[in-house]
Design an enzyme around this catalytic site. Structure first.
Site, PDB file in Angstrom:
ATOM      1  N   CYS A 149      -0.179   6.885   7.149  1.00  0.00           N
ATOM      2  CA  CYS A 149      -1.523   6.318   7.046  1.00  0.00           C
ATOM      3  C   CYS A 149      -2.562   7.376   7.446  1.00  0.00           C
ATOM      4  CB  CYS A 149      -1.623   5.109   7.975  1.00  0.00           C
ATOM      5  SG  CYS A 149      -3.278   4.423   8.157  1.00  0.00           S
ATOM      6  N   ARG A 178       4.237   6.797   2.884  1.00  0.00           N
ATOM      7  CA  ARG A 178       3.479   7.986   3.280  1.00  0.00           C
ATOM      8  C   ARG A 178       2.653   7.655   4.526  1.00  0.00           C
ATOM      9  NH1 ARG A 178       0.916   5.477  -0.833  1.00  0.00           N
ATOM     10  NH2 ARG A 178      -1.348   5.081  -0.593  1.00  0.00           N
ATOM     11  N   CYS A 198      -2.573   0.695  14.763  1.00  0.00           N
ATOM     12  CA  CYS A 198      -3.455   1.031  13.642  1.00  0.00           C
ATOM     13  C   CYS A 198      -4.559  -0.017  13.481  1.00  0.00           C
ATOM     14  CB  CYS A 198      -2.658   1.137  12.347  1.00  0.00           C
ATOM     15  SG  CYS A 198      -3.662   1.655  10.927  1.00  0.00           S
ATOM     16  N   THR A 219       0.816  -1.222   0.000  1.00  0.00           N
ATOM     17  CA  THR A 219       0.000   0.000   0.000  1.00  0.00           C
ATOM     18  C   THR A 219       0.848   1.269   0.000  1.00  0.00           C
ATOM     19  OG1 THR A 219      -0.118   0.052   2.426  1.00  0.00           O
ATOM     20  CG2 THR A 219      -1.843  -1.180   1.269  1.00  0.00           C
TER      21      THR A 219
END
Length: 363
Positions: free
Chosen positions: A75, A73, A48, A40
């Site tokens: 979440c 990047r 998380c 992802t």
């Protein structure tokens, strides 16, 4: 795992421990590491709530900057970038607590400063610093009290200067946190005699010192003068007396017994100790006294054993603050991945101690 230079001395959980933290969405590990998911391209906190990724697709990082540099990047669900802000805010609040060590500070007041609920603030503060806000204030007040004594205030003056309010409170606190009484600590101490003995031990120069209550210092160094300087820095106003056999036979026997244990595999001497530290440090040191020769454990395991599972960094600091080498066996604590880790008196000394203990156990 990617490492930043800034974090090289921080305890790193094992891969197994980190995977377990992700599987359990364990908030206690938030800030200890971050994980990126290569399928992802996002980086998350251990807690998380996103669907767990396959272990083969996970990459671990000690800080968010390292993850970003690797192309991940943040979440949008767990917003790991907020954790850095949380950390900065907790550090800011810790400094506020230090400045108000003698005031009555409520958990509600502190949680409002952090824009968190009291329960969440308590959890975040403890996960980052290893102690509760109350314990942190108690330690800050005790440091202020010690500082006041060192600057020449009377015990009574120091009690009120540090915000204890009554002699009974500080004497109760001191009994838990210091080996010496407040009066003895005041000048470290007028009337406090500390005998010392020196020996060129199996692990190099060794200086042992003791009050009438027990050993307060046992450290390795490069030479006698360096070790004497360290002893004086620890007890700057005590009266130091060398311990010839005619005046202090117990200490001479004690240091010989310790050297025989280190170099000749004789039993570790069970000596009386007169040690000072915070309540947390004393808790760590007391547990270490129960760790058997030849056994080892990680900083994380030690933290769990004293019911402070998220305080592994504070445990490592307590091990580093140990002033009686070998007698309190902090050398039996390793990193989670089995690496030998650091040691106040040098990694090579730690390695030798562990190898000798393991060899002695197998014979």
């Amino acid at each position: 795992m990617a490492k930043s230079k800034r974090n090289q001395q921080i305890r790193i959980p094992s891969n197994k421990e980190m995977h377990a933290a992700i599987d359990n969405r364990n908030e206690a590990y938030d800030g200890a590491f971050f994980y990126g998911v290569i399928t992802t391209g996002v980086v998350c906190k251990p807690s998380c709530a996103s669907r767990p990724a396959r272990p083969k697709n996970i990459r671990f990082f000690l800080d968010l900057d390292s993850a970003r540099q690797a192309g991940f990047r943040p979440c949008k669900r767990c917003r790991p970038e907020n954790l850095g802000k949380e950390l900065e805010k907790i550090v800011e609040i810790a400094r506020y607590i230090e400045s108000k060590a003698d005031d009555h500070i409520t958990l509600t007041e502190l949680s409002k400063m952090a824009n968190l609920s009291p329960s969440r603030f308590q959890k975040v503060f403890k996960s980052i610093l290893g102690v509760s806000p109350k314990e942190y204030q108690d330690a800050s007040r005790l440091d202020k009290y010690k500082s006041a004594l060192k600057k020449g205030k009377t015990v009574t003056e120091a009690i009120y200067f540090a915000g204890y309010g009554s002699p009974s409170r500080v004497y109760g606190e001191a009994a838990r946190n210091m080996g010496m009484t407040p009066a003895a600590y005041r000048a470290e101490a007028a009337g406090e005699r500390i005998y010392f003995a020196y020996r060129n031990s199996f692990l190099g120069p060794l200086l042992m010192a003791a009050t009438e209550r027990g050993v307060c210092f046992a450290q390795f160094g490069d030479n006698l003068e360096q070790l004497k300087d360290q002893l004086k820095a620890e007890f700057p106003k005590a009266q130091f007396l060398e311990s010839p056999g005619s005046k202090g036979p117990e200490l001479d026997l004690w240091i010989k017994a310790l050297d025989d244990h280190i170099g000749r595999n004789s039993p570790c001497p069970d000596l009386p100790l007169d040690i000072r530290g915070t309540s947390f440090q004393l808790k760590v040191w007391r547990f270490l006294l129960s760790v058997k020769e030849g056994d080892v454990l990680s900083y994380g395991e030690l933290a769990k054993e004293i019911d402070k599972p998220s305080a592994f960094r504070a445990v490592a600091s307590a091990c580093g603050a140990n002033k009686v080498g070998v007698l309190i066996p902090c050398h039996r604590v390793l990193r989670a991945n089995g690496d030998i880790g650091g040691y106040r008196w040098g990694i090579e000394r730690k390695r030798v101690l562990l190898e000798k203990e393991l060899a002695g156990r197998s014979t």
